[in-house]
Design a protein around this motif. Structure first.
Motif, PDB file in Angstrom:
ATOM      1  N   ALA A 100       0.851  -1.194   0.000  1.00 16.07           N
ATOM      2  CA  ALA A 100       0.000   0.000   0.000  1.00 16.07           C
ATOM      3  C   ALA A 100       0.882   1.237   0.000  1.00 16.07           C
ATOM      4  CB  ALA A 100      -0.921  -0.005   1.223  1.00 16.07           C
ATOM      5  N   VAL A 101       0.609   2.147  -0.931  1.00 17.98           N
ATOM      6  CA  VAL A 101       1.229   3.472  -0.939  1.00 17.98           C
ATOM      7  C   VAL A 101       0.167   4.440  -0.444  1.00 17.98           C
ATOM      8  CG1 VAL A 101       2.189   5.306  -2.377  1.00 17.98           C
ATOM      9  CG2 VAL A 101       2.852   2.935  -2.787  1.00 17.98           C
ATOM     10  N   ALA A 102       0.494   5.202   0.599  1.00 19.29           N
ATOM     11  CA  ALA A 102      -0.495   6.061   1.256  1.00 19.29           C
ATOM     12  C   ALA A 102      -0.238   7.528   0.954  1.00 19.29           C
ATOM     13  CB  ALA A 102      -0.473   5.819   2.765  1.00 19.29           C
ATOM     14  N   LEU A 103      -1.313   8.247   0.614  1.00 15.96           N
ATOM     15  CA  LEU A 103      -1.241   9.680   0.368  1.00 15.96           C
ATOM     16  C   LEU A 103      -2.334  10.385   1.164  1.00 15.96           C
ATOM     17  CD1 LEU A 103      -1.043   8.182  -2.767  1.00 15.96           C
ATOM     18  CD2 LEU A 103      -0.021  10.420  -3.147  1.00 15.96           C
ATOM     19  N   GLU A 104      -2.099  11.627   1.467  1.00 18.42           N
ATOM     20  CA  GLU A 104      -3.085  12.447   2.169  1.00 18.42           C
ATOM     21  C   GLU A 104      -3.152  13.811   1.500  1.00 18.42           C
ATOM     22  OE1 GLU A 104      -4.108  14.026   6.698  1.00 18.42           O
ATOM     23  OE2 GLU A 104      -2.313  12.832   6.308  1.00 18.42           O
ATOM     24  N   LYS A 105      -4.320  14.092   0.897  1.00 14.61           N
ATOM     25  CA  LYS A 105      -4.535  15.350   0.170  1.00 14.61           C
ATOM     26  C   LYS A 105      -3.442  15.584  -0.876  1.00 14.61           C
ATOM     27  CE  LYS A 105      -7.113  17.518   3.922  1.00 14.61           C
ATOM     28  NZ  LYS A 105      -7.213  18.642   4.889  1.00 14.61           N
ATOM     29  N   GLY A 106      -3.105  14.514  -1.577  1.00 12.64           N
ATOM     30  CA  GLY A 106      -2.122  14.604  -2.645  1.00 12.64           C
ATOM     31  C   GLY A 106      -0.682  14.525  -2.209  1.00 12.64           C
ATOM     32  N   LEU A 162       2.408  12.507  -0.527  1.00 14.47           N
ATOM     33  CA  LEU A 162       2.869  11.147  -0.251  1.00 14.47           C
ATOM     34  C   LEU A 162       3.304  11.014   1.205  1.00 14.47           C
ATOM     35  CD1 LEU A 162       3.786   8.296  -1.212  1.00 14.47           C
ATOM     36  CD2 LEU A 162       5.971   9.346  -1.816  1.00 14.47           C
ATOM     37  N   ASN A 163       2.736  10.025   1.913  1.00 14.56           N
ATOM     38  CA  ASN A 163       3.149   9.755   3.296  1.00 14.56           C
ATOM     39  C   ASN A 163       4.173   8.626   3.379  1.00 14.56           C
ATOM     40  OD1 ASN A 163       1.577  11.748   4.437  1.00 14.56           O
ATOM     41  ND2 ASN A 163      -0.196  10.417   4.694  1.00 14.56           N
ATOM     42  N   GLY A 164       3.986   7.573   2.587  1.00 15.36           N
ATOM     43  CA  GLY A 164       4.914   6.441   2.634  1.00 15.36           C
ATOM     44  C   GLY A 164       4.268   5.189   2.083  1.00 15.36           C
ATOM     45  N   TYR A 165       4.845   4.046   2.412  1.00 12.74           N
ATOM     46  CA  TYR A 165       4.338   2.769   1.912  1.00 12.74           C
ATOM     47  C   TYR A 165       4.436   1.727   3.018  1.00 12.74           C
ATOM     48  CZ  TYR A 165       9.150   1.142   1.709  1.00 12.74           C
ATOM     49  OH  TYR A 165      10.409   0.770   2.050  1.00 12.74           O
ATOM     50  N   CYS A 166       3.707   0.633   2.839  1.00  6.04           N
ATOM     51  CA  CYS A 166       3.807  -0.478   3.789  1.00  6.04           C
ATOM     52  C   CYS A 166       3.404  -1.767   3.090  1.00  6.04           C
ATOM     53  CB  CYS A 166       2.919  -0.239   5.021  1.00  6.04           C
ATOM     54  SG  CYS A 166       1.155  -0.182   4.666  1.00  6.04           S
ATOM     55  N   PHE A 167       3.650  -2.867   3.754  1.00  5.61           N
ATOM     56  CA  PHE A 167       3.235  -4.185   3.276  1.00  5.61           C
ATOM     57  C   PHE A 167       2.337  -4.806   4.334  1.00  5.61           C
ATOM     58  CE2 PHE A 167       7.382  -3.319   1.376  1.00  5.61           C
ATOM     59  CZ  PHE A 167       7.103  -3.515   0.033  1.00  5.61           C
ATOM     60  N   TYR A 168       1.368  -5.591   3.906  1.00  2.00           N
ATOM     61  CA  TYR A 168       0.478  -6.224   4.867  1.00  2.00           C
ATOM     62  C   TYR A 168       0.047  -7.593   4.367  1.00  2.00           C
ATOM     63  CZ  TYR A 168      -3.329  -4.661   1.788  1.00  2.00           C
ATOM     64  OH  TYR A 168      -4.140  -4.445   0.711  1.00  2.00           O
ATOM     65  N   ILE A 186       8.233   8.345   3.322  1.00  2.00           N
ATOM     66  CA  ILE A 186       9.041   8.837   2.210  1.00  2.00           C
ATOM     67  C   ILE A 186       8.821  10.338   2.136  1.00  2.00           C
ATOM     68  CG2 ILE A 186       9.368   8.830  -0.294  1.00  2.00           C
ATOM     69  CD1 ILE A 186       8.616   5.949  -0.377  1.00  2.00           C
ATOM     70  N   LEU A 187       9.898  11.088   2.135  1.00  3.68           N
ATOM     71  CA  LEU A 187       9.784  12.539   2.059  1.00  3.68           C
ATOM     72  C   LEU A 187       9.125  12.939   0.742  1.00  3.68           C
ATOM     73  CD1 LEU A 187      13.269  13.627   3.444  1.00  3.68           C
ATOM     74  CD2 LEU A 187      11.073  13.688   4.636  1.00  3.68           C
ATOM     75  N   PHE A 188       8.137  13.823   0.835  1.00  2.49           N
ATOM     76  CA  PHE A 188       7.381  14.203  -0.352  1.00  2.49           C
ATOM     77  C   PHE A 188       8.104  15.299  -1.139  1.00  2.49           C
ATOM     78  CE2 PHE A 188       4.182  16.905  -2.457  1.00  2.49           C
ATOM     79  CZ  PHE A 188       3.651  15.966  -3.320  1.00  2.49           C
ATOM     80  N   ASN A 189       8.096  15.148  -2.459  1.00  3.67           N
ATOM     81  CA  ASN A 189       8.556  16.226  -3.333  1.00  3.67           C
ATOM     82  C   ASN A 189       7.753  16.177  -4.630  1.00  3.67           C
ATOM     83  OD1 ASN A 189       9.862  14.367  -5.236  1.00  3.67           O
ATOM     84  ND2 ASN A 189      11.424  14.118  -3.642  1.00  3.67           N
ATOM     85  N   ASN A 229       8.540  15.636  -7.671  1.00  7.18           N
ATOM     86  CA  ASN A 229       8.827  14.530  -8.574  1.00  7.18           C
ATOM     87  C   ASN A 229       8.130  13.250  -8.131  1.00  7.18           C
ATOM     88  OD1 ASN A 229      10.258  13.664 -10.987  1.00  7.18           O
ATOM     89  ND2 ASN A 229      11.446  12.368  -9.621  1.00  7.18           N
ATOM     90  N   ASN A 230       7.991  13.047  -6.808  1.00  4.22           N
ATOM     91  CA  ASN A 230       7.274  11.882  -6.318  1.00  4.22           C
ATOM     92  C   ASN A 230       5.827  11.884  -6.796  1.00  4.22           C
ATOM     93  OD1 ASN A 230       9.365  10.683  -4.997  1.00  4.22           O
ATOM     94  ND2 ASN A 230       8.868  11.489  -2.986  1.00  4.22           N
ATOM     95  N   ARG A 231       5.200  13.057  -6.750  1.00  8.84           N
ATOM     96  CA  ARG A 231       3.818  13.160  -7.241  1.00  8.84           C
ATOM     97  C   ARG A 231       3.750  12.753  -8.715  1.00  8.84           C
ATOM     98  NH1 ARG A 231      -1.021  15.768  -6.332  1.00  8.84           N
ATOM     99  NH2 ARG A 231      -2.114  16.421  -8.219  1.00  8.84           N
ATOM    100  N   ASN A 232       4.689  13.242  -9.516  1.00  7.22           N
ATOM    101  CA  ASN A 232       4.690  12.916 -10.937  1.00  7.22           C
ATOM    102  C   ASN A 232       4.983  11.443 -11.182  1.00  7.22           C
ATOM    103  OD1 ASN A 232       4.113  15.571 -11.554  1.00  7.22           O
ATOM    104  ND2 ASN A 232       6.257  16.158 -11.825  1.00  7.22           N
ATOM    105  N   ILE A 233       5.862  10.847 -10.370  1.00  8.96           N
ATOM    106  CA  ILE A 233       6.135   9.408 -10.475  1.00  8.96           C
ATOM    107  C   ILE A 233       4.848   8.618 -10.266  1.00  8.96           C
ATOM    108  CG2 ILE A 233       7.221   7.463  -9.279  1.00  8.96           C
ATOM    109  CD1 ILE A 233       9.666   9.249  -8.812  1.00  8.96           C
ATOM    110  N   ILE A 234       4.094   8.990  -9.232  1.00  5.62           N
ATOM    111  CA  ILE A 234       2.853   8.280  -8.906  1.00  5.62           C
ATOM    112  C   ILE A 234       1.824   8.452 -10.020  1.00  5.62           C
ATOM    113  CG2 ILE A 234       0.892   8.194  -7.307  1.00  5.62           C
ATOM    114  CD1 ILE A 234       2.915   9.035  -5.100  1.00  5.62           C
ATOM    115  N   LEU A 235       1.632   9.686 -10.479  1.00  7.02           N
ATOM    116  CA  LEU A 235       0.644   9.937 -11.538  1.00  7.02           C
ATOM    117  C   LEU A 235       0.991   9.168 -12.809  1.00  7.02           C
ATOM    118  CD1 LEU A 235       0.089  13.783 -11.079  1.00  7.02           C
ATOM    119  CD2 LEU A 235      -1.546  11.962 -10.558  1.00  7.02           C
TER     120      LEU A 235
END
Length: 449
Positions: free
Chosen positions: A391-397, A399-405, A424-427, A429-435
């Motif tokens: 799971a990759v978690a975001l809040e209001k666009g 990035l907060n981080g990721y986890c496995f479950y 994961i520190l948000f920047n 480029n991370n938003r663009n990677i996800i999109l």
């Protein structure tokens, strides 16, 4: 290689305890490859409070093997391993004492998951094994029995490895190997690597990370580095001592981790480009008649985009996809290379039968599968194992981080997600990677909760 262990003892005076049960899981950083679990006859009485705590009594141990009968197996399963335990100082001390009674000097490097948790999970209410794993959503069975506690410790250690951004755990492992004089050749190194998606770290002889990369096939990619004739990889080949890796389950997590870990560790052979990887984006705009439209433009980090691309052609393919291949796109502007191309008929809106509100709502509905700007968003995808999800978690666009479950456990509770997340520190480029990932890939599930 790690030997995750837990020991139950008789209790009693310091350095006079006897082992009543031992469990060891040999863990290669990705999966358990061997295990040993046994009751042990301590040849002494068990303290009453220990019987009550563990459920192990004297009668259960009369026919159990004595320590000298299992000592060889313990040496074999922990050979070339770092001992990992929750409160490693206690378990390692008890184990060494048992070997000393046999006249054998047992020596291994150790890692303590209490200390690692305090460093990598600094805000947990408790670091006792039971409370810690329960707060993280890690299943634990047979509490205060060696096998249950050791398995919970192994799952906890997996989580800690994923949170170890600075790779202090892996670096300490490399240094331990150097002490024993292990010097693998390139083919030997490649044999230890998986043919799966993840991050890999190339180390020099001091254990320092000199290069970080990501790949859908780690083994294949590293072998390409080892056979490359480029000046940079010739230097890397000369300095390579070993390669470690981390499976990520998905390419998205690999992309996000690669960018951050290069920034964190600053390997000397990773070159950080100042150019945008995604120079084109889509933005939502409103025309003079109040209709929403999509504008494809050069990426502007000051504005919130709804999709990112490596080329204008990639943007066109996305638009034709969401509008189901229509030859006329409902009002789209292409603005790039100092020119604007409007893809629509001039009288499109004049002939449009829906109201402006209906049209705008329909346009926004088409973008919902790619909307990462809601309050809470999870991108669910494959895990590192068959019985696992990521799971990759975001809040209001953001990035907060990721986890496995584990598939057997729900992970939609915000507090459980937060406890398991590797930040994961948000920047931008991370938003663009996800999109861009959401546009190109399939098989994931995007949910708002």
């Amino acid at each position: 290689m790690y030997a995750v262990l837990d020991i139950e003892t008789t209790g009693g005076q310091f350095n006079e305890e006897g082992i009543t049960e031992i469990a060891i899981y040999r863990f290669d950083g990705n999966q358990v490859v061997d295990q040993f679990i046994s009751l042990v006859n301590p040849e002494m009485e068990i303290q009453p409070f220990v019987v009550k705590l563990t459920g192990i009594n004297n009668a259960m141990l009369r026919l159990a093997p004595k320590f000298y009968e299992i000592a060889k197996r313990i040496i074999e399963i922990t050979d070339n391993c770092v001992i990992v335990a929750h409160n490693a100082e206690f378990d390692y001390r008890v184990l060494r004492n048992e070997f000393r009674r046999l006249g054998y000097e047992y020596s291994r490097n150790t890692l303590c998951t209490v200390e690692l948790s305090q460093k990598l999970l600094p805000d947990m209410p408790s670091y006792s094994l039971g409370k810690l794993v329960r707060s993280l959503g890690i299943p634990i069975a047979d509490r205060h029995r060696a096998s249950g506690d050791a398995m919970a410790t192994e799952k906890l250690f997996e989580l800690l490895l994923s949170k170890d951004k600075e790779k202090t755990i892996l670096t300490s492992m490399i240094k331990s190997d150097i002490k024993t004089g292990i010097s693998p050749k390139f083919l030997d190194i490649a044999d230890t690597l998986p043919s799966t998606v993840g991050i890999y770290y190339i180390h020099n002889q001091e254990g320092q990370i000199i290069f970080i990369g990501k790949s859908k096939n780690i083994k294949k990619k590293v072998m390409q580095h080892f056979t490359s004739n480029s000046p940079i990889f010739k230097k890397i080949q000369q300095e390579t001592y070993t390669v470690t890796f981390e499976k990520t389950g998905t390419e998205l997590i690999a992309l996000l981790k690669e960018a951050e870990e290069i920034h964190t560790n600053k390997p000397k052979y990773n070159k950080v480009s100042k150019k945008s990887v995604f120079p084109y984006s889509i933005y939502i705009k409103t025309n003079i008649e109040g209709y929403l439209y999509l504008s494809v433009e050069k990426t502007d980090g000051r504005k919130r985009n709804i999709m990112a691309f490596t080329s204008p052609n990639e943007a066109k393919k996305f638009l034709y996809k969401i509008f189901h291949g229509q030859s006329e796109l409902p009002y789209v502007d292409f603005i790039y290379e100092k020119k604007s191309t409007k893809i629509t008929a001039d009288n499109f809106f004049a002939n449009f039968t829906q109201t402006r509100e209906e049209f705008n709502a329909k346009l926004l509905e088409l973008l919902v599968p790619f909307d990462i700007d809601k309050d809470q968003v999870l991108i669910l995808d494959k895990g590192r194992k068959v019985d696992e999800k990521s799971a990759v978690a975001l809040e209001k666009g953001k990035l907060n981080g990721y986890c496995f479950y584990n598939l057997n456990h729900q992970i939609n509770a915000p507090e459980r997600i937060a406890a398991n997340l590797t930040p994961i520190l948000f920047n931008r480029n991370n938003r663009n990677i996800i999109l861009n990932y959401l546009n190109k890939k399939t098989g994931y599930k995007l949910i708002h909760y």
